[in-house]
Design a protein around this motif. Structure first.
Motif, PDB file in Angstrom:
ATOM      1  N   MET A   1       0.844  -1.168   0.000  1.00 15.71           N
ATOM      2  CA  MET A   1       0.000   0.000   0.000  1.00 15.71           C
ATOM      3  C   MET A   1       0.896   1.241   0.000  1.00 15.71           C
ATOM      4  SD  MET A   1      -2.569   1.334   3.000  1.00 15.71           S
ATOM      5  CE  MET A   1      -3.810   0.153   2.587  1.00 15.71           C
ATOM      6  N   THR A   2       0.422   2.286  -0.665  1.00 14.42           N
ATOM      7  CA  THR A   2       1.138   3.557  -0.652  1.00 14.42           C
ATOM      8  C   THR A   2       0.325   4.576   0.116  1.00 14.42           C
ATOM      9  OG1 THR A   2       2.159   3.093  -2.781  1.00 14.42           O
ATOM     10  CG2 THR A   2       2.137   5.375  -2.075  1.00 14.42           C
ATOM     11  N   VAL A   3       0.969   5.221   1.061  1.00 12.75           N
ATOM     12  CA  VAL A   3       0.347   6.246   1.896  1.00 12.75           C
ATOM     13  C   VAL A   3       0.980   7.582   1.552  1.00 12.75           C
ATOM     14  CG1 VAL A   3      -0.010   7.026   4.266  1.00 12.75           C
ATOM     15  CG2 VAL A   3      -0.033   4.593   3.742  1.00 12.75           C
ATOM     16  N   ALA A   4       0.136   8.600   1.367  1.00 16.87           N
ATOM     17  CA  ALA A   4       0.623   9.954   1.105  1.00 16.87           C
ATOM     18  C   ALA A   4       0.374  10.802   2.342  1.00 16.87           C
ATOM     19  CB  ALA A   4      -0.095  10.553  -0.091  1.00 16.87           C
ATOM     20  N   LEU A   5       1.420  11.473   2.799  1.00 19.44           N
ATOM     21  CA  LEU A   5       1.302  12.416   3.906  1.00 19.44           C
ATOM     22  C   LEU A   5       1.388  13.820   3.333  1.00 19.44           C
ATOM     23  CD1 LEU A   5       3.690  10.852   6.580  1.00 19.44           C
ATOM     24  CD2 LEU A   5       1.253  10.445   6.243  1.00 19.44           C
ATOM     25  N   MET A   6       0.415  14.656   3.680  1.00 26.51           N
ATOM     26  CA  MET A   6       0.406  16.038   3.219  1.00 26.51           C
ATOM     27  C   MET A   6       0.625  16.952   4.414  1.00 26.51           C
ATOM     28  SD  MET A   6      -2.749  15.929   0.510  1.00 26.51           S
ATOM     29  CE  MET A   6      -2.578  17.658   0.140  1.00 26.51           C
ATOM     30  N   TRP A   7       1.461  17.959   4.201  1.00 30.76           N
ATOM     31  CA  TRP A   7       1.801  18.953   5.225  1.00 30.76           C
ATOM     32  C   TRP A   7       1.637  20.311   4.569  1.00 30.76           C
ATOM     33  CZ3 TRP A   7       5.269  22.921   5.354  1.00 30.76           C
ATOM     34  CH2 TRP A   7       5.709  23.406   6.586  1.00 30.76           C
ATOM     35  N   GLU A   8       0.850  21.206   5.170  1.00 31.81           N
ATOM     36  CA  GLU A   8       0.623  22.522   4.574  1.00 31.81           C
ATOM     37  C   GLU A   8       0.715  23.586   5.652  1.00 31.81           C
ATOM     38  OE1 GLU A   8      -1.696  26.072   3.589  1.00 31.81           O
ATOM     39  OE2 GLU A   8      -2.413  24.543   4.971  1.00 31.81           O
ATOM     40  N   ALA A   9       1.443  24.665   5.322  1.00 33.82           N
ATOM     41  CA  ALA A   9       1.611  25.762   6.268  1.00 33.82           C
ATOM     42  C   ALA A   9       1.530  27.097   5.527  1.00 33.82           C
ATOM     43  CB  ALA A   9       2.947  25.648   6.993  1.00 33.82           C
ATOM     44  N   ARG A  10       1.154  28.120   6.257  1.00 35.13           N
ATOM     45  CA  ARG A  10       1.102  29.473   5.707  1.00 35.13           C
ATOM     46  C   ARG A  10       2.110  30.332   6.447  1.00 35.13           C
ATOM     47  NH1 ARG A  10      -4.122  33.444   5.181  1.00 35.13           N
ATOM     48  NH2 ARG A  10      -2.993  35.131   4.160  1.00 35.13           N
ATOM     49  N   ALA A  11       3.024  30.902   5.697  1.00 32.47           N
ATOM     50  CA  ALA A  11       4.087  31.722   6.281  1.00 32.47           C
ATOM     51  C   ALA A  11       3.559  33.091   6.689  1.00 32.47           C
ATOM     52  CB  ALA A  11       5.219  31.898   5.268  1.00 32.47           C
ATOM     53  N   VAL A  12       4.311  33.749   7.516  1.00 28.29           N
ATOM     54  CA  VAL A  12       4.021  35.147   7.820  1.00 28.29           C
ATOM     55  C   VAL A  12       4.136  35.933   6.512  1.00 28.29           C
ATOM     56  CG1 VAL A  12       4.783  34.985  10.220  1.00 28.29           C
ATOM     57  CG2 VAL A  12       6.427  35.607   8.451  1.00 28.29           C
ATOM     58  N   PRO A  13       3.432  37.050   6.380  1.00 26.02           N
ATOM     59  CA  PRO A  13       3.485  37.815   5.129  1.00 26.02           C
ATOM     60  C   PRO A  13       4.933  38.091   4.697  1.00 26.02           C
ATOM     61  CG  PRO A  13       1.773  38.703   6.541  1.00 26.02           C
ATOM     62  CD  PRO A  13       2.521  37.677   7.346  1.00 26.02           C
TER      63      PRO A  13
END
Length: 87
Positions: A1-13
């Motif tokens: 099985m293949t598992v995808a991990l997603m990581w998302e962040a928003r930087a300071v302006p």
């Protein structure tokens, strides 16, 4: 099985380049190597990293941490998906 991990962040302006550099270094420091990794950027200084792993869905996999300091405007978002294959 293949598992995808997603990581998302928003930087300071205006901090998108710094967050992108931080994420690139953090991925290189992960214990173990994913099958594949991809990094994206988007407006509003957002950075997304997806790593693919050959593992069961509930496996204990290395994930990118929260950046230290003042790099982000909110907590990191994380998701885990099971790959159903590519077309």
């Amino acid at each position: 099985m293949t598992v995808a991990l997603m990581w998302e962040a928003r930087a300071v302006p205006g901090g998108g380049a710094d967050l992108l550099a931080w994420a690139g270094e953090a991925v290189r420091e992960l214990p173990g190597r994913p099958l594949r990794r991809e990094t994206f950027r988007a407006p509003q200084d957002r950075v997304l990293v997806i790593t693919w792993w050959d593992a069961p869905y509930d496996a204990d996999l290395p994930e990118l941490p929260e950046p230290e300091g003042e790099l982000i405007t909110r907590p990191v978002h994380r998701w885990r998906f099971e790959s159903l294959g590519s077309v």
